[in-house]
Design a protein around this motif. Structure first.
Motif, PDB file in Angstrom:
ATOM      1  N   ASP A   1     -13.605  16.840  -4.704  1.00  0.00           N
ATOM      2  CA  ASP A   1     -13.414  15.384  -4.856  1.00  0.00           C
ATOM      3  C   ASP A   1     -12.988  14.495  -3.677  1.00  0.00           C
ATOM      4  N   ASN A   2     -13.243  14.807  -2.587  1.00  0.00           N
ATOM      5  CA  ASN A   2     -12.982  13.979  -1.463  1.00  0.00           C
ATOM      6  C   ASN A   2     -14.105  13.038  -1.423  1.00  0.00           C
TER       7      ASN A   2
ATOM      8  N   TYR B   1      -6.242  12.003   0.007  1.00  0.00           N
ATOM      9  CA  TYR B   1      -6.100  13.230  -1.037  1.00  0.00           C
ATOM     10  C   TYR B   1      -4.857  12.492  -2.412  1.00  0.00           C
TER      11      TYR B   1
ATOM     12  N   ILE C   1      -5.666  13.496  -5.814  1.00  0.00           N
ATOM     13  CA  ILE C   1      -6.648  14.978  -5.709  1.00  0.00           C
ATOM     14  C   ILE C   1      -5.808  16.180  -5.192  1.00  0.00           C
TER      15      ILE C   1
ATOM     16  N   VAL D   1      -7.867  23.658  -6.734  1.00  0.00           N
ATOM     17  CA  VAL D   1      -8.776  22.680  -6.152  1.00  0.00           C
ATOM     18  C   VAL D   1     -10.047  23.425  -5.623  1.00  0.00           C
TER      19      VAL D   1
END
Length: 166
Positions: free
Chosen positions: A128-129, A29, A32, A155
């Motif tokens: 976004d992972n 992460y 992120i 997020v």
């Protein structure tokens, strides 16, 4: 390093689970979620969390162990947590140390914690992972999104339905 054992987690596994949880978050992460969130993660805090989860006994938790007994990954699943409640089961967490990814461990962990009735189950993942590809390879279908706040920033999370595992 090979993993040949995927047992059900016990209290003795908590330190290894906590280490994988924190280390995986910090690696996956970064960029992120805010660095401050990642920098303040604590092994002790995660040990308290996973001790409580195991003691409650409402989740299925499996660990990936090397032949020497080192925990290099884990997965947790159980009853869905109030979102898109038409699904009964949810994959809560799956984390694998980067040194052990892309070796089939994730698929083995998912199979271990998949719903016992072989029904499909839900997983929420940060959009976004990079691991979203993993869920798609499992046959996951995107069914929704939601915006959450982590460390003061918004997020996007994506919900996937994973088909029943053989």
């Amino acid at each position: 390093m090979k993993v040949n054992n995927i047992p059900t987690a016990t209290i003795e596994d908590v330190p290894g689970i906590a280490k994988v949880h924190v280390d995986s978050w910090r690696r996956t992460y970064r960029g992120i979620v805010p660095d401050a969130v990642l920098d303040h993660l604590s092994y002790e805090e995660k040990e308290e969390l996973w001790t409580s989860v195991i003691q409650r006994g409402k989740s299925r938790i499996a660990v990936a162990e090397t032949p020497a007994g080192k925990i290099v990954g884990f997965a947790s699943a159980g009853p869905v947590r109030n979102r898109l409640s038409s699904y009964q089961q949810e994959l809560y967490a799956i984390y694998i140390l980067s040194s052990h990814q892309r070796q089939g461990i994730g698929q083995r962990l998912v199979s271990e914690v998949a719903p016992p009735d072989h029904s499909s189950f839900l997983v929420w993942v940060l959009a976004d992972n990079p691991s979203c590809r993993f869920y798609k390879r499992l046959g996951g279908k995107k069914i929704g999104t939601e915006t959450i706040t982590i460390g003061g920033i918004s997020v996007e999370e994506v919900a996937y339905v994973i088909p029943s595992q053989p």
